[in-house]
Design a protein around this motif. Sequence first.
Motif, PDB file in Angstrom:
ATOM      1  N   THR A 163       0.849  -1.180   0.000  1.00 21.71           N
ATOM      2  CA  THR A 163       0.000   0.000   0.000  1.00 21.71           C
ATOM      3  C   THR A 163       0.886   1.231   0.000  1.00 21.71           C
ATOM      4  O   THR A 163       2.119   1.135   0.136  1.00 21.71           O
ATOM      5  CB  THR A 163      -0.903   0.006   1.247  1.00 21.71           C
ATOM      6  OG1 THR A 163      -0.086   0.101   2.407  1.00 21.71           O
ATOM      7  CG2 THR A 163      -1.781  -1.244   1.306  1.00 21.71           C
ATOM      8  N   ASP A 164       0.273   2.394  -0.126  1.00 20.82           N
ATOM      9  CA  ASP A 164       1.063   3.628  -0.155  1.00 20.82           C
ATOM     10  C   ASP A 164       1.806   3.835   1.164  1.00 20.82           C
ATOM     11  O   ASP A 164       2.969   4.249   1.182  1.00 20.82           O
ATOM     12  CB  ASP A 164       0.150   4.830  -0.427  1.00 20.82           C
ATOM     13  CG  ASP A 164      -0.313   4.880  -1.879  1.00 20.82           C
ATOM     14  OD1 ASP A 164       0.369   4.262  -2.725  1.00 20.82           O
ATOM     15  OD2 ASP A 164      -1.335   5.536  -2.162  1.00 20.82           O
ATOM     16  N   GLN A 165       1.141   3.525   2.277  1.00 18.10           N
ATOM     17  CA  GLN A 165       1.770   3.713   3.586  1.00 18.10           C
ATOM     18  C   GLN A 165       2.956   2.769   3.755  1.00 18.10           C
ATOM     19  O   GLN A 165       4.028   3.177   4.231  1.00 18.10           O
ATOM     20  CB  GLN A 165       0.730   3.444   4.677  1.00 18.10           C
ATOM     21  CG  GLN A 165       1.131   3.939   6.030  1.00 18.10           C
ATOM     22  CD  GLN A 165      -0.007   3.766   7.031  1.00 18.10           C
ATOM     23  OE1 GLN A 165      -0.924   2.974   6.792  1.00 18.10           O
ATOM     24  NE2 GLN A 165       0.039   4.509   8.121  1.00 18.10           N
ATOM     25  N   ILE A 170      10.659   3.030   1.944  1.00 14.75           N
ATOM     26  CA  ILE A 170      11.570   4.069   1.434  1.00 14.75           C
ATOM     27  C   ILE A 170      12.313   4.716   2.600  1.00 14.75           C
ATOM     28  O   ILE A 170      13.536   4.934   2.543  1.00 14.75           O
ATOM     29  CB  ILE A 170      10.787   5.116   0.616  1.00 14.75           C
ATOM     30  CG1 ILE A 170      10.301   4.491  -0.691  1.00 14.75           C
ATOM     31  CG2 ILE A 170      11.652   6.336   0.326  1.00 14.75           C
ATOM     32  CD1 ILE A 170       9.360   5.373  -1.487  1.00 14.75           C
ATOM     33  N   GLY A 171      11.614   5.027   3.693  1.00 17.70           N
ATOM     34  CA  GLY A 171      12.259   5.622   4.869  1.00 17.70           C
ATOM     35  C   GLY A 171      13.297   4.699   5.472  1.00 17.70           C
ATOM     36  O   GLY A 171      14.381   5.135   5.885  1.00 17.70           O
ATOM     37  N   ALA A 172      12.977   3.398   5.560  1.00 12.81           N
ATOM     38  CA  ALA A 172      13.934   2.432   6.102  1.00 12.81           C
ATOM     39  C   ALA A 172      15.177   2.345   5.226  1.00 12.81           C
ATOM     40  O   ALA A 172      16.309   2.257   5.719  1.00 12.81           O
ATOM     41  CB  ALA A 172      13.278   1.061   6.234  1.00 12.81           C
ATOM     42  N   GLY A 173      14.993   2.403   3.921  1.00 13.33           N
ATOM     43  CA  GLY A 173      16.135   2.362   3.006  1.00 13.33           C
ATOM     44  C   GLY A 173      17.022   3.581   3.158  1.00 13.33           C
ATOM     45  O   GLY A 173      18.262   3.477   3.154  1.00 13.33           O
TER      46      GLY A 173
END
Length: 137
Positions: A102-104, A110-113
Amino acid sequence: MRKGPLCLMLVTLSIVAPAHGEESAAGGSSTPLSLSAGSQISELQQRLKVSEQQREELSKQLQSADAERESPQLSRLRQENQRLKLQLKEAQASSPLPRFLTDQQQWFVIGAGVALLALLCGIFASGASRKRRQWLN
């Protein structure tokens, strides 16, 4: 140089030169030859026209034969194509593809990466010269 072969060469040249002149004179006065060439040209042009007409007729016959032969096959292929398009639409409508994330969830990944990349850059930027004592101070 010997005088013998030189004289022989001069005599040979004097005999051969007039012979060439006679050939060109005989070839220049051939008006019947040019008339026959003209008639041959006109005959060849007529044959060319006839050949072109025959070629056009044969190409038309070939096109009509191809159209007759391909017509049933073409209609069968079009019907099959329509049937396959309908099957594809039905398959896509009955089972929509589920989204992987999902978008969330996608923003979380992306933040974890980005966090992992920042951690790796910090480790490599500080270098390997750190010792355990630096952590104690």
